[in-house]
Design a protein around this motif. Structure first.
Motif, PDB file in Angstrom:
ATOM      1  N   ARG A   7      48.104  42.694  44.431  1.00 52.79           N
ATOM      2  CA  ARG A   7      48.995  43.269  45.410  1.00 52.79           C
ATOM      3  C   ARG A   7      48.972  44.891  45.229  1.00 52.79           C
ATOM      4  O   ARG A   7      48.329  45.494  44.064  1.00 52.79           O
ATOM      5  N   GLU A   8      49.468  45.514  46.405  1.00 53.74           N
ATOM      6  CA  GLU A   8      49.406  47.191  46.411  1.00 53.74           C
ATOM      7  C   GLU A   8      49.849  47.756  45.253  1.00 53.74           C
ATOM      8  O   GLU A   8      49.203  48.678  44.793  1.00 53.74           O
ATOM      9  N   ARG A  11      47.759  48.259  41.664  1.00 55.19           N
ATOM     10  CA  ARG A  11      46.744  49.262  41.665  1.00 55.19           C
ATOM     11  C   ARG A  11      47.053  50.135  40.674  1.00 55.19           C
ATOM     12  O   ARG A  11      47.925  50.549  40.342  1.00 55.19           O
ATOM     13  N   LYS A  22      43.635  55.377  44.488  1.00 59.15           N
ATOM     14  CA  LYS A  22      44.326  53.940  43.947  1.00 59.15           C
ATOM     15  C   LYS A  22      43.090  53.071  43.678  1.00 59.15           C
ATOM     16  O   LYS A  22      42.208  52.795  44.433  1.00 59.15           O
ATOM     17  N   SER A  24      41.589  49.263  42.482  1.00 58.86           N
ATOM     18  CA  SER A  24      41.977  47.939  42.483  1.00 58.86           C
ATOM     19  C   SER A  24      41.216  47.268  41.048  1.00 58.86           C
ATOM     20  O   SER A  24      42.050  46.293  40.708  1.00 58.86           O
ATOM     21  N   ASP A  46      40.317  53.353  46.728  1.00 59.84           N
ATOM     22  CA  ASP A  46      40.984  53.749  47.925  1.00 59.84           C
ATOM     23  C   ASP A  46      41.341  55.114  47.829  1.00 59.84           C
ATOM     24  O   ASP A  46      42.540  55.489  47.381  1.00 59.84           O
ATOM     25  N   PHE A 190      40.315  42.837  51.574  1.00 60.40           N
ATOM     26  CA  PHE A 190      41.266  43.973  51.278  1.00 60.40           C
ATOM     27  C   PHE A 190      41.764  44.180  52.537  1.00 60.40           C
ATOM     28  O   PHE A 190      40.928  44.575  53.695  1.00 60.40           O
ATOM     29  N   ARG A 205      49.289  44.740  53.758  1.00 56.16           N
ATOM     30  CA  ARG A 205      48.777  46.199  53.696  1.00 56.16           C
ATOM     31  C   ARG A 205      48.331  46.639  52.229  1.00 56.16           C
ATOM     32  O   ARG A 205      49.172  46.737  51.555  1.00 56.16           O
ATOM     33  N   ARG A 206      47.060  46.735  51.857  1.00 56.94           N
ATOM     34  CA  ARG A 206      46.533  47.357  50.598  1.00 56.94           C
ATOM     35  C   ARG A 206      46.538  46.368  49.585  1.00 56.94           C
ATOM     36  O   ARG A 206      46.361  46.742  48.612  1.00 56.94           O
ATOM     37  N   ASP A 207      46.784  44.984  49.834  1.00 56.98           N
ATOM     38  CA  ASP A 207      46.567  43.852  48.916  1.00 56.98           C
ATOM     39  C   ASP A 207      45.106  43.360  49.082  1.00 56.98           C
ATOM     40  O   ASP A 207      44.468  43.720  50.075  1.00 56.98           O
TER      41      ASP A 207
END
Length: 236
Positions: A7-8, A11, A22, A24, A46, A190, A205-207
């Protein structure tokens, strides 16, 4: 099918003012014992670089380093003699091989946003190389656009690994089936924007989600979405 969801909010973060990263997976000062990469995918950052900010000259050895530009203008200068500027929808790849040094800075008037992806190489200590290509966003509308492949060709970047990377931009309601050879391979997806569903798992978003022990899966698009797919070996 086996899966892991990142999950976002899970991170790692590095904030230097000029740089917001960010992570992962474990990287730099962020070390998470349960997030040490996914197969031969070792880094997925990211990054946001402020105007005037950048990375000074530094070295890499034996890593496939991919940059996917999402916004802004960034220069690239390396010890192979390349001096270039890349913008949105350009993809760069460096096969660091036996070693090279490079630097990159935000040379535009807005934030630079890009994905930094590191994949372990198939062959060690090759001669270092650099490549960049432009990938029109329109060509990934409701389809998977191959941006990196182990197969050489004029329509994508080449990687020193049995890996493939795709960008996608799908309308709400679309369903895309992804098929691959599951022998020693895994897939990491992603989501850049939007919301998708895979194996009854909602990915926002961003997961990110990693899949293995399967040869096919469906991507259900819950709202207009952009995402990246990375298929890579589980181990060398």
């Amino acid at each position: 099918m086996q899966k892991v969801v990142h999950r976002e909010a899970s991170r790692g973060t590095k904030d230097l003012g000029w740089l917001l990263s960010k992570f992962s997976f474990s990287f730099s000062g962020y070390q998470n014992p349960v997030m040490k990469g996914f197969g031969t995918l070792k880094v997925f950052n990211d990054d946001t670089v402020q105007k005037g900010g950048g990375f000074g000259i530094h070295a890499h050895v034996n890593m496939e380093i991919i940059s996917v530009m999402l916004q802004g203008r960034m220069n690239h200068k390396d010890t192979l003699g390349y001096q270039e500027v890349v913008e949105r929808d350009w993809v760069q790849i460096m096969s660091a091989g036996s070693g090279l040094r490079h630097e990159e800075h935000n040379v535009g008037d807005e934030e630079v946003r890009f994905l930094q992806i590191w994949i372990e190489p198939k062959i060690q200590n090759i001669a270092p190389r650099y490549q960049k290509r432009f990938f029109s966003r329109d060509k990934r509308k409701n389809s998977l656009q191959t941006i990196v492949s182990s197969e050489e060709g004029a329509d994508h970047c080449w990687i020193n690994q049995n890996a493939k990377l795709h960008l996608a931009w799908f309308d709400k309601g679309q369903v895309s089936r992804y098929m691959f050879n599951p022998v020693n391979n895994c897939v990491y997806i992603f989501v850049l924007q939007g919301q998708i569903k895979i194996d009854d798992e909602i990915i926002e978003r961003r997961d990110g989600i990693g899949l293995w022990e399967t040869d096919t899966f469906d991507i259900e698009v819950m709202e207009e979405s952009e995402f990246i797919i990375i298929e890579t070996p589980i181990n060398q």
